[in-house]
Structures are given as C-alpha cells and as structure tokens.
Write a protein that holds these residues in place. Structure first.
Motif, PDB file in Angstrom:
ATOM      1  N   TYR C 206       0.902  19.683 -25.881  1.00  0.00           N
ATOM      2  CA  TYR C 206       1.411  19.534 -24.519  1.00  0.00           C
ATOM      3  C   TYR C 206       0.328  19.794 -23.485  1.00  0.00           C
ATOM      4  CZ  TYR C 206       6.142  19.702 -26.475  1.00  0.00           C
ATOM      5  OH  TYR C 206       7.288  19.430 -27.183  1.00  0.00           O
ATOM      6  N   VAL C 208       0.381  21.057 -19.839  1.00  0.00           N
ATOM      7  CA  VAL C 208       1.401  21.690 -18.996  1.00  0.00           C
ATOM      8  C   VAL C 208       0.791  22.190 -17.693  1.00  0.00           C
ATOM      9  CG1 VAL C 208       3.135  23.504 -18.894  1.00  0.00           C
ATOM     10  CG2 VAL C 208       2.601  22.432 -21.081  1.00  0.00           C
ATOM     11  N   HIS C 215       6.435  24.793 -16.952  1.00  0.00           N
ATOM     12  CA  HIS C 215       6.885  25.663 -18.041  1.00  0.00           C
ATOM     13  C   HIS C 215       8.302  25.307 -18.465  1.00  0.00           C
ATOM     14  CE1 HIS C 215       3.317  28.129 -17.905  1.00  0.00           C
ATOM     15  NE2 HIS C 215       3.427  28.198 -16.589  1.00  0.00           N
ATOM     16  N   PHE C 218       8.163  22.208 -20.571  1.00  0.00           N
ATOM     17  CA  PHE C 218       7.587  22.531 -21.871  1.00  0.00           C
ATOM     18  C   PHE C 218       8.613  23.243 -22.756  1.00  0.00           C
ATOM     19  CE2 PHE C 218       5.643  25.826 -24.546  1.00  0.00           C
ATOM     20  CZ  PHE C 218       4.989  25.005 -25.454  1.00  0.00           C
ATOM     21  N   ASP C 219       9.263  24.256 -22.194  1.00  0.00           N
ATOM     22  CA  ASP C 219      10.232  25.025 -22.981  1.00  0.00           C
ATOM     23  C   ASP C 219      11.328  24.114 -23.526  1.00  0.00           C
ATOM     24  OD1 ASP C 219       8.783  27.231 -22.397  1.00  0.00           O
ATOM     25  OD2 ASP C 219      10.085  27.945 -20.777  1.00  0.00           O
ATOM     26  N   SER C 222       9.872  21.248 -26.046  1.00  0.00           N
ATOM     27  CA  SER C 222       9.440  21.753 -27.348  1.00  0.00           C
ATOM     28  C   SER C 222      10.643  22.247 -28.142  1.00  0.00           C
ATOM     29  CB  SER C 222       8.398  22.863 -27.180  1.00  0.00           C
ATOM     30  OG  SER C 222       8.908  23.904 -26.383  1.00  0.00           O
ATOM     31  N   THR C 233       5.075  22.223 -32.619  1.00  0.00           N
ATOM     32  CA  THR C 233       4.272  22.291 -31.395  1.00  0.00           C
ATOM     33  C   THR C 233       2.938  22.927 -31.765  1.00  0.00           C
ATOM     34  OG1 THR C 233       6.282  22.579 -30.123  1.00  0.00           O
ATOM     35  CG2 THR C 233       4.213  23.174 -29.038  1.00  0.00           C
ATOM     36  N   GLN C 236      -0.408  24.120 -26.491  1.00  0.00           N
ATOM     37  CA  GLN C 236       0.073  24.013 -25.114  1.00  0.00           C
ATOM     38  C   GLN C 236      -1.136  24.222 -24.232  1.00  0.00           C
ATOM     39  OE1 GLN C 236       2.084  27.393 -23.672  1.00  0.00           O
ATOM     40  NE2 GLN C 236       2.991  26.375 -21.911  1.00  0.00           N
ATOM     41  N   GLN C 237      -1.549  23.151 -23.560  1.00  0.00           N
ATOM     42  CA  GLN C 237      -2.751  23.203 -22.748  1.00  0.00           C
ATOM     43  C   GLN C 237      -2.343  23.375 -21.287  1.00  0.00           C
ATOM     44  OE1 GLN C 237      -6.838  23.076 -22.378  1.00  0.00           O
ATOM     45  NE2 GLN C 237      -5.622  23.175 -24.218  1.00  0.00           N
ATOM     46  N   LEU C 238      -2.479  24.617 -20.797  1.00  0.00           N
ATOM     47  CA  LEU C 238      -2.146  24.854 -19.394  1.00  0.00           C
ATOM     48  C   LEU C 238      -3.268  24.331 -18.507  1.00  0.00           C
ATOM     49  CD1 LEU C 238      -0.758  28.505 -19.408  1.00  0.00           C
ATOM     50  CD2 LEU C 238       0.509  26.420 -18.913  1.00  0.00           C
TER      51      LEU C 238
END
Lengths: 610, 290, 443
Positions: C206, C208, C215, C218-219, C222, C233, C236-238
């Motif tokens: 992801y 994100v 968020h 994403f939550d 996923s 998953t 998660q790439q913030l």
C-alpha cells in the motif's frame, strides 16, 4: 516645536492612542457592518491584530523577519483547546493563560536556536522550525492535536462573574472579549516600544552591531523580543481556537506565518496598528471579493493584484503611507519625536579643565597579535595608556591601526597576546562587556541609527550606560527618565548637536554625522575613548572645530586616537605610538616622534598627509 | 538491512537531487546576483510547465515544449523585471518577498482561471519511455536522461557564470554588490538579463519535471519551499552550493524513505536547521552575505 | 411534537391577548417567544419568500478541479429545485417551484481546500445569511470540521465529498448527513470484485498518505482483502500528503515482493504517484487498485496507464446506460456544462434533492423535523438506485460502483475511461450500526 506640542498635550496626549483604540474598537462593529462586515470577521481581524502586535515588535521594531510564527500560534491554540476538551480545566481564561505560557516557553527555545543567525538565515531557520512543528502536529502528536482534522468541540465557555458574563461562542459576545484583550495587548505593546527596552530594539533594527558596541547585549534583547512575539502569538492562537470552538490544523500552516508577514507589511510595519489594518484589508477583501459577480471566481487573483499594488505604491504600508500623507498635510511630523522638554533646557556646560595625569596605566596591550591566514596584520604590539592622556596611534596605510583598534574595542578577537583595562583582563570579553567597563570606540565610517532622531541615537548608549547591558524594563516610558535625559542632553551639548536633536540622523550634514558618531561614544560616559579617524572626510575648518571639540571632551577622559591628519595628531596628542607593517616602531611625545628617523623612513613611501 | 534497496535509494537520491538542483539554480542565481528573494519562483516553474504543455499539445514535440517553456519564462522574466522587480532593488528584502509573493498568487490563479484546476498531461518523450535495468535497479529511462540533461545544463551555466563577462559581473554581484555599481557596469541591463536567465532556468526546470510530476496550478508551491531548503543548505547565492545542496536534499529524502517514509519531508527542514545552526553560511556560502 | 404544539398554542393565545393590550407589547412578547423556540436559524431564516443555502467548495488549492465540479452540481440542483426539470420532476414531493414554496437562494465560498477557511465561511453563512442548510467541502478534514459547526449552530449540513470512516463514525453529528461511501463501504464493495478478477492469495503493498483518510482506507481495504480474499499485506508505505516525487517510495514498493499495488493517495497525489508508478515499471509487475478514485483521475492520468486499474467511485456516468435516473441527471448536466458529471457533482445534486424531499415531507424547515424526516429512512430513487440515510449514523445507504480502467481501444469517447464491473447494493456494504463508533448528539 515638537517638544512644545508634546508637552502641551500633556497626559491626555500620552493616552491619545489608547483612547483612539477604545473608540475605534467601540464603533468598529457598527462601521464595519456598513460595508458588509460581520462580527465573525471582526473577531478574526482582531485576533490577527493581536498576533500582529507581537510580530510587529519582533519585525517592525527589532527588524527580525520570522517565517515561523505559526509554530507559536498553533502551539498556544492547540494547548488551550486540548486543556478544555480533555477537561483539565473548564475555565477558558486559565486555559488561555497556560496555552500562552506554553507558546512563550517554546519561544525561548526556538528563539535561542534561531537567533544564533541573522538576516535571511534567521528567517529560514524560523521557517524550518515552523514546518517541523506542522509535521509534529499532523503526524507524531495527532493523538493530541487531531492531526489534519484539528481539535473540534472546544466546550462552550463563558467568562465573567455571576450573572455578568459573556458567551464566548457567539461572535458578538466574543468580540468584546477579544477587543479587551486586544486593548490590553495594544497598551502593553505601546509601553514596550516606548520603554528603554523598546528604544534598544529599534537600535537593533537600525544597526545591531553598533548597539552591541555601545554596550547592549543585543542577543538578550532579540530573544526577549522573540519571546514577546511568541507570547502574543500564543494569545491569538488560543483565542482563535476558543472563538471557533475549533482549532484547525491551519494554525500550523506555513501560510499562517506568511499571512502574518503579508498583513504586517501591507498594513505598515513598525506602527503597531499596521498589522490590524493589514488584517482588515486582507480578511475583508478575501470575503468580499468572492461575492462580487465577475470577480468572484478569480477572487484570489484580484486579491493578488490589489496586494502587489499596495506593496508597490505604499512603501511603508498603508499606515506608513497615511502617516506620510498626514505629515505633508499637517506639517512637520509629530511621530517619532519623543524628546522631552528637558532636551532644550540642557545647555552646554562650560569647558572643563583637563584632569591631571595620574600616571596610572588604564589600558594595556601585551604582545597583541592578529593573523589572517598567512598574513600578520598586527604583530606583538604592546602599549600602555596612562589615565587622562591623549594618545595618538599613527602609521601609514596598512600599518594595522584599525585592526589593533578593533581588537582593543573587542570587535575582533586577537590571535595572540593579552589586553587589560583598569587592571582587568579583557582579551576575550567582547565589545559589549568592554563598553560596559568604560572603553568605547567611535568608528571611522559613521555607524549611526539612521532613522532615529539625533536625540534617540544618543539615547541608545545612554541606556547602556545607565541601565547596563540588558535592562528588560518594558513598562516605563523612556522619555520620562530624568537621568537619561540629562545624560543625553549633556552628550549632545558636548558635540554641539543640541539644536539638531529632533532631526533624523540620516538627514544630518556629514560633519554633523561625524560629531554624532563621537557623541554616541561619549554618551556611554567612557573613561577611555577610542577614536578611529574622527576627522575623516572633513573640510579643514570642520577639522579645526573637531579638534576643539575633542579637547573639550578630553576633560576627564582618556583618549586613544587613530588619525591620518598630522595637524590633528600633533595638536592633540600627549604621546604618539607609531605602527608600521603591524609592528610598533616608535613611541613617545610628539616632538620625539617628529624627529624619529625610523618614523620618517616608514612614511617615505607613504608621505605624511598634509 | 536490504543492501540492494540501499543502493537503489542512493542512486534515486542522486536523480531526485539533480531535479532539485535544476529547480533551485534559478532561485540562487537571482538571489545571488540581484539580492532579490524571488517568491514567485515556484509560480515561474509552474508557468514553464504549462507553457511546455501548451506547446506539446500543439506540436507533439517534447523538444519544442522544452524550448517553449524556457523561452516563455525568459519573456515573462523580462516583462516582470521591467514592470515590477526593478522598482524593488533598493527596497528591503521583505518588500521584495511580498511583491514576488503577490506576483506568484496572480500567476497561479491566472493559470487556474484559464486551464482549470485539473492536472494536464505532458507525457514522457518517446526517447524517454520505459525503464532501464541497471543491474541493481530497474529505473525509468527518462529519469536517467534527466540526470544527463541536468549535467549538461549545469555545465552550460558554469561556462556562462565562469567564462563570460556576464558571469563575471554576476559573480562579482554575489561577492559585493556595491563594487559592481562602483565599477560603472550597466547594471540596469545586467540585472534584466540575470533576472531573465533565472526565470528561464525556472521555466526550463518546470518543463523537464512536467512528465514526472502533475501539472497543476499549485505545483510550484512545494518546489519553492524545497528550493529554499536546497540553497540554504548549500549556501545562498552559490553555484556549487545549489549543486551540492540539491544532491544532499535528494539523498535525505531517499534515505529517510528507507527507514521512515512519512518523515522524509520534515527531515529536509531538520537538516536545514542543523546546517544553519552549525554552519550559518551554508556549506558553500559566502560568509557575511545576508 | 406534543411539546411543540403545546408551546405553539400557548404562544398563539398569548399573542392574542397581547394584541388586545396594544401593538407595542405584542412585538416584545412575540420576540421573546420566538427566541425560546428558535432552533438554529429557524424560524428567522424562513421569514421571507426564499431560504438561504450556503455552499462551501474548494476553488483554489489542491482540490480546485473537484470543487469546480462540485459547485456545478449544486447550481444544477438549485436550478431544478427552483424552476423544475431534471430529476426534480421524477420526485413526487418536489414541485419545481422552490422548497415549501420558497425559492432557494445560495452563495458559494472558496474553502481553499483547508478547514480553517471552510469553518469561517460556514459560520458567516449561518450567522449572517441565516442559512437553513450548508453543504460542500471536498476533504474529510474539512467535512468533519463543518459537521461540528453545523451541530453547534444547529443547522443541517449535507456533507459533500468525504470518504473517511470518522465522518459517520466517531465524528458523526446529528445535524450532518453523508452520502459518499465511507472507506469501509468502498473496501467492502471492492473486495469481492477484485477477488473475482485477481484471484485469492495475493500479496498487496500500500501507498498510504499519512493522514486520517489514508489510514482509514488502508485499515478497511487491508482488512477486507485479508478476511474475504486471504490476501497478505506485505507493506504499508507512508508518504507525506502533497508529495510531488514518489520515486523513493516507489522503489520500496517495487522492492516489497508484492503483486498488487494499492494506491491510497488522492487527487493530484494519486495522479503523480500513478504516473510515476508506471515509469518505475511497478504497474507492469503489479496490478494496481485505487480504493477511492479521484473525480478526474482517469482523464488526468490517461487511459494508457489507467487500463486494468480497479477502484470504486461514488458515481460513474455510464450508470446512465442502465439507470433512468442517472440518465436524467447526466443528460441535464452535460447539456448545461458540456462534459460528463463527475462524482462530486453527483453528490451535490442528489444531496440537495434528498434534502428538499425531506423538507417537503416534514412540511417545515424546522431542522429537528427535517432531521427526523431524513432519519425516517424513506427511500428515494436516485442515479444510484434507491437511497436512504440510516438513522443510526446518518450514512447514506447506497450502491457502490466498482470500476476497472478500460483499454484505450475499448473507449467510445475520451471520457469513457472506466467499465462498471459491479454495483454492490448499499445494505450489503454498510458497517453494522454498533461498530461505527457513532454516537449522535442531541437534536
């Protein structure tokens, strides 16, 4: 004339701005409504006005441009909002105080770090801190700040006692709370800028280095100004969250800092009310333009055009522009004239006789050396000056006189050797401390405070002399200090500038500027005066005047003088020290120096100016 | 630690930095030589991208788009210097900041009024499509070519700055503005040329970046702030400073992305603050110039 | 109701007796009573022959393109409500002569895509223009801020574009109604469709944006892909919001070993990251999913890149081919504005009609009555089929279109970017009422 005007106005005149502010705040809602303004907008304008009062002290008066004020606005606002939402307190004013204190503490920390730099680098540091705070708000601290959603639901609160209270959540009720806080803020800000503290801030804006060499700890003054601005920002931020019931993340945006700068400069920096006027224009136009038929969709572009026009046409902002216009219409300006009547009353004291030479060494250099890379500008020069004497320092160009002088005054640190003043080691004391001990230098190139009047120029060293290197007394009107006024008057009289007291320094003739330069040094009541080419650039007749002046000044003061003009040197000096290629080659009474073959040789390639 | 990712990010930091250098160069030239802090720099960059987009839409030639972007901004720069900036040379920095800030708003909103807020497309040129396998990394061809474009641009700029009379004046201006005035050089014309060149550099950067980023009216906002960070890290007004500053900034963003991607932007500001506190004039700056 | 009618009676009788005494006391007494019965701007805002609606949209800043589309939807709705036409003629309660016989007057304000100016504009509309309803905004932060303003002033807020779960979750308000599918609904609708197309046991990475909405998406995404499809998953790439160059994040994504790339970035960020993902070859190696497609993304990125990309939208104009109500809306919009409406226009248009219908059914502008009319879960035929608001959290129960990007060769016109692969019914995707965290405040 101005003095008369001022004294004629008496206590009423002194309170005129506050009275005008009260009247203005009372009628503002109804007048503003006539052009479609609302209580909500009025509240916002005053909140930005409070924010701007502090910023004006920092930028308009001290000359420090910060792009990071949002950090304090946001911190104050979020702290206040958080305290009320979390239920730590249910008293809005308590929360506001804590929020403000929080902003002030952050101001101390950020200020101490940012103020290590000046100019554009200072601005960039504040910008960096502002952006870091924004990031903290949005990401790591979002549990407390609500991240990009901000903090909403600040509980409905009111202030007051018993049945007399004001609802903070109606824009109308909030207006009076904000107006009262604005008034307090305005009164305080006016006290601050009219105090000795404020006078020093102005001198920092005008010429910070000079203020430093005149004995002011300008770092402390700058930090104090920074903290004041942060405190005002904290109040404004807290009010912002309170009155909306919502603290938006916008509080931390770079744009918030930017808008503050925009409003301040557009309204007129250094006027205190300028930022409020700027906020009025900016906030009103932002809303009003959107509602115009054709302009609406491109409102921001039109606002941009209006803004550029204002900045281009009004060099000192709207308030500055109005002040200039006013001065033209009414005649000579009242603004800026702060010299009290005592200035005129003070007269030239009769020239004192010179104090006898005590034979006590007052200033001593031991093997003083300055190297720049491979170049040795001053090479192990030692000399002793006896209390009360006039010592000349001569030598051809490049002999190292000015470097030697700058070391004595603490302006540049020596590479080697020691310096003593009145028996105390001052080798690494720095110019401020050295000045405070009574050793001060006047400059070869005038270092004045150009926009200040002659009177206000001399006030700067007088404050340092009277109150020490840092005097955070912010509430006493500096014009009322008899002690200061007497010292200023005396110093002005000594350099024959009493009748020019109200002229801005930049308007003086060259010779007058040179005298003011010496006057600045004199007003620190030095026991030893370092004069760097006091007659540089003067006509022969001016030189004669200056020599006479220096002779009268010399009463009770030890003087070390660098001079090219040999008439001046031999007419004044008790003893002469000759530097050549960074080294001392001769020292003695004028006659001995005249006869010294080595001195003659040194000047051969560089004949004595005559 | 994933070593291949580290190498990849190091390399990426280089190309990212190269783009930042390109963007910051115009800002630093104008500030260095004229002492004008151009807050419309981001808007110039944006206008350049739009000019490139319009030219591309008409001709479908990327080279013409680049030429159009640069030429348009040279023109814009000249008009703005004559019409606005020259009244500000003798005014304080703050006034210049405000005037150019307002100018930026006008340009951004004018573009928005004309093109709308929707992003426009200026595709990667045909000679830049696809990706190249570098062994340790699969990397877009265009970005590698951009590395070359930036290098060539810098060489040209270097030659102009260090091998021509104009460059001599510009550099002298960076060292000591008063001196240039005293020397009786036709400052007026020189300033015009320098401002035009600085603007042109911004426009050029805008077109070169357009195939990578989104072409929207607000695209210059971030660029302005990042350019400031770059030139402050490197040293305001310094050619080498902008170069090194840009590369450092690129590496900071890229390397932070390995550890804590969300922090990549704030790390730039932290780096700038640290540089300023420890070495005020920037890494390559001229001390005393403020 | 009984309390109100009793008060009304009291008031009327009091007024009568006051009128007997003289004109002056009448004014005073009527005022004092009116003050006690006031709810928000009611009745002050309905005294004249028009009612005011405040529209707050971003016309500058990051979402200005979306905001312009949004505003056009409002303008079309008000035109139809005041003068008839469009879907108004299909809804029996609506007359085409205003609402309850009163013309709708509106003003718009530019919120600059920021919550601060949005709140300022909303407050001005409510306090000065006596707005009976406010609407608009295009980001969740702005939406949530405006919801709270509405609650505080007790003025109805028909929330514009906002996808965060919180809008009708923990930040829900009695006075606010949201029609856009929440991140939860979008993800739940998306999962079966992509499961069918991409199969089970995939590995997803992801991108994100680091803010609440990111968020939230994403939550939800996923969660549903893991639970329903057994996907894993793997990363998660913030990334910071508003990033221009995603290269360093994309390298990490390319390096993640995933075979599905879920791009949560929105608006210009989504356009930039998608373009760059293509350049980095990420899209050649992985399938891309955009859980919440931006209004103009297809056009901005281009079909070349968008083909085969899965996502959801609030509304896509090709629904006009199957749903008559959608056709009426799309045709009316296109006739006036010369392009196919995007989903922000759809939100604005349908929200205004739903609100007008509720007012007509309540037979009063009294916000409490209007809210109750909306909470009655009365179903209306709209471009998405039947829709209604849930009483428990004020989320609209509506179908969620799942789309896939068309191949350039399949496109019939430049705006024909997506194929609708599913229209998941609303009741199937809304979260259970007790799971949203929504506690509606009092009326």
């Amino acid at each position: 004339m101005i003095v008369e005007k001022l004294s004629a106005r008496g206590p009423l005149g002194r309170w005129l701005p506050e009275a005008a502010a009260v009247v203005g705040l009372l009628i503002f809602p109804s007048v503003f409504a006539l052009i479609g303004g609302t209580a909500d907008m009025a509240d916002r304008i005053l909140i930005w006005g409070i924010f701007g009062l502090g910023f004006d002290i920092l930028f308009g008066f001290t000359g420090l441009l910060s792009f990071g004020q949002a950090a304090f606005f946001g911190s104050g606002g979020f702290m206040t909002a958080y305290l009320l939402i979390a239920g730590v307190t249910d008293n809005a004013m308590v929360a506001l105080l804590i929020g403000t204190a929080f902003a002030a503490i952050l101001g101390v920390i950020i200020g101490a770090l940012s103020l290590r730099r000046s100019g554009i680098y200072f601005a960039m540091l504040t910008l960096a801190f502002g952006e870091m705070f924004y990031f903290l708000d949005i990401s790591p601290l979002k549990e407390y700040t609500g991240g990009e959603n901000g903090l909403s639901g600040v509980p409905a609160t009111h202030v007051g006692i018993g049945k007399w209270f004001v609802e903070l959540h109606t824009p109308e009720g909030m207006y009076w709370v904000i107006a009262i806080l604005f008034l307090i803020g305005f009164w305080l800000a006016r006290r601050i800028v009219n105090s000795s503290f404020g006078a020093v801030l102005l001198s920092i804006r005008e010429n910070g280095e000079r203020a430093r060499t005149l004995g002011h700890d300008i770092q402390k003054y700058k930090l104090a100004a920074f903290v004041i601005a942060a405190t005002y920002a904290g109040v404004a931020g807290s009010l912002f969250g309170l009155f909306q019931g919502y603290m938006p993340p916008d509080g931390f945006y770079l744009e918030t800092s930017g808008q503050l700068v925009v409003q301040t400069i557009m309204g007129g920096a250094g006027t205190l009310v300028g930022p409020t006027v700027g906020a009025l224009v900016w906030i009103y136009l932002r809303t009003a333009l959107q509602q115009l038929p054709l302009v609406g969709p491109v409102w921001k572009m039109v606002l941009g055009i209006i803004f550029v026009l204002i900045v281009t046409l009004f060099r000192r902002g709207i308030c500055g522009g109005i002040a200039i216009l006013w001065e033209r219409l009414v005649g000579s300006g009242v603004a800026g004239a702060t010299a009290p009547a005592v200035a005129v009353a003070a007269t030239d004291k009769s020239p004192r006789t010179r104090a006898p030479l005590t034979g006590k060494v007052i200033l001593e250099a031991k093997d003083l050396t300055k190297r720049y890379g491979g170049l040795t500008a001053v090479d192990k020069v030692s000399f002793q000056v006896v209390e009360g004497e006039i010592r000349a320092l001569i030598g051809p160009n490049g002999a190292g006189k000015t470097t030697f002088f700058n070391m004595l005054a603490g302006a540049i640190p020596p590479t080697g050797g020691e310096m003593f003043f009145r028996g105390e080691r001052i080798t690494s004391a720095g110019s401020t401390a050295i000045c405070q001990r009574g050793l001060v230098k006047s400059f070869q190139i005038n270092q004045l405070f150009p926009s200040l009047t002659v009177w206000d120029n001399v006030r700067i060293p007088a404050i340092a002399r009277t109150y020490g290197k840092f005097h955070p007394s912010m509430l006493r009107d500096v014009g009322n200090s008899e002690e200061l006024n007497a010292l200023i008057a005396q110093s002005l009289a000594a350099v024959h500038l009493s009748d020019r007291a109200h002229a801005p320094a930049r308007e003086l003739a060259y010779g007058e500027k040179r005298r003011l330069e010496i006057g600045l040094a004199l007003a620190t009541k030095p026991s030893t005066l370092l004069l760097d080419e006091p007659t540089a650039g003067m006509s022969p007749s001016e030189r004669q005047d200056t020599i006479r002046l220096l002779k009268s000044v010399a009463a009770g003061v030890t003087i070390v003088i660098v001079e090219h003009d040999m008439d001046v040197v031999f007419g004044l000096a008790d003893r002469i020290t000759v530097l050549f290629n960074g080294r001392k080659i001769a020292e003695g009474p004028p006659d001995a120096i005249k006869a010294n073959p080595e001195v003659r040789a040194a000047y051969l390639g560089n004949p004595v100016q005559k | 630690m994933n070593w291949s990712l580290l190498w990849a990010q190091l390399f990426n930091g280089l190309t990212l930095g190269a783009l930042l250098v390109l963007v910051a160069m115009g800002l630093t030239i104008i500030f260095g030589a004229l002492g004008v802090i151009n807050f419309a720099h981001g808007a110039f960059y944006m206008v350049g991208a739009y000019a490139g987009y319009v030219a591309y839409a008409a001709t479908h030639s990327f080279v013409l788009a680049v030429i159009a972007g640069a030429a348009a901004l040279l023109l814009v720069g000249i008009v703005i210097e004559r019409g606005l900036i020259r009244y500000y040379y003798r005014r304080p920095h703050e006034d210049q900041i405000l005037a150019t800030f307002g100018l930026g708003i006008i340009l951004v909103e004018a573009v928005r009024a004309w093109f709308g807020g929707i992003s426009q497309r200026l595709p990667v040129p045909t000679w830049g499509t696809g990706a190249v396998n570098l062994g340790f990394l699969y990397y877009p061809t265009y970005r590698i070519e951009v590395l070359g474009i930036v290098a060539v641009t810098l060489v040209v700029l270097y030659l102009v700055l260090y091998r021509t009379r104009l460059g001599l004046i510009v550099r002298a201006g960076i060292e000591d503005q008063l001196m240039v005035n005293v020397l009786g050089i036709n400052v007026n014309r020189t300033f015009l040329v320098v401002f035009g060149l600085g603007s042109m550099a911004a426009g050029f950067a805008g077109v070169i970046n357009a195939p990578i980023v989104t072409v929207v009216p607000d695209m210059g906002e971030l660029v302005l702030v990042q350019s400031f960070v770059v030139i402050v890290i490197g040293g305001v007004g310094s050619f080498w400073g902008a170069l090194i500053g840009g590369l450092i900034a690129g590496e900071i963003i890229s390397l932070t992305a390995i550890v804590q991607p969300a922090y990549s932007e704030v790390m730039l500001f932290a780096a700038m603050a640290i540089v300023l506190i420890l070495r005020p004039q920037g890494l390559f700056g001229v001390q005393g110039r403020q | 109701m009984s309390r109100e009618s009793r008060k009304g009676l009291n008031r009327r009788s009091l007024l009568k007796s006051a009128a007997a005494v003289g004109a002056f006391p009448l004014v005073n007494i009527s005022r004092s009573w009116a003050a006690e019965e006031t709810i928000g701007n009611y009745p002050a805002g309905v005294k004249g022959d028009s009612v005011f609606v405040g529209v707050i949209v971003p016309l500058t800043g990051a979402y200005s393109a979306e905001g312009a589309d949004h505003l056009k939807g409002f303008q079309l709705a008000f035109e139809h409500l005041n003068n008839g036409g469009g879907l108004v003629s299909k809804i029996p309660t609506l007359s085409g002569k205003g609402v309850l016989g009163k013309k709708i007057v509106y003003k718009w304000a530019d919120n600059q895509t920021k919550p601060g100016p949005a709140v300022q504009a909303a407050t001005a509309f409510i306090t000065n223009d006596k707005a009976m309803m406010i609407s608009g905004c295009s980001s969740s932060a702005t939406a949530i801020a405006l919801e709270k303003v509405a609650q505080r002033y007790r003025v109805i807020n028909m929330v514009g574009g906002s996808g965060a779960n919180e809008t009708t979750g923990k930040d829900c308000q009695r006075y606010a109604f949201r029609s856009q599918p929440s991140a939860y609904m979008a993800a739940k609708a998306l999962a079966p469709a992509i499961g069918k197309e991409l199969g089970k046991n995939r590995k997803a990475v992801y991108l994100v944006p680091d803010y609440a909405y990111g968020h939230s998406v994403f939550d939800s995404t996923s969660k549903f892909t893991e639970q329903q499809l057994g996907w894993k998953t793997v990363g998660q790439q913030l990334c910071p919001v508003g990033t221009a160059d995603y290269s360093s994040f994309l390298l990490n994504i390319a390096n993640s070993g995933a075979d599905v790339f879920v791009n949560v970035a929105f608006g210009a960020d989504s356009v930039a990251s998608t373009k760059q993902a293509k350049q980095f070859g990420v899209l050649d190696k992985m399938k891309m999913i955009v859980p919440n497609l931006s209004a103009f993304q297809g056009k901005e990125v281009g079909a070349e890149i968008m083909q085969g990309v899965y996502g959801t939208l609030d509304f896509w104009w090709t629904q006009a081919e199957t749903i008559p109500e959608a056709k009426i809306f799309v045709d009316a919009f296109e006739a006036k504005y010369k392009y196919k409406p995007r989903w922000l226009a759809h939100i604005a248009y349908t929200q205004m009609l739903v609100w007008a219908d509720a007012v007509e059914r309540a037979k009063t502008f009294n916000p409490v009555s209007v809210i109750k009319a909306l909470e009655a879960e009365h179903k209306l035929k709209m471009p998405l089929g039947e829709v209604y608001y849930r009483a428990c959290d004020h989320q609209q129960v509506r179908a969620v279109p799942v789309v896939v990007g068309k191949k350039p060769s399949e496109m019939r016109n430049p705006e024909d970017v997506y194929k609708i692969v599913g229209l998941t019914p609303g009741p199937d995707v809304v979260p259970p009422c007790d799971s949203t965290g929504c506690k509606l405040p009092s009326y």
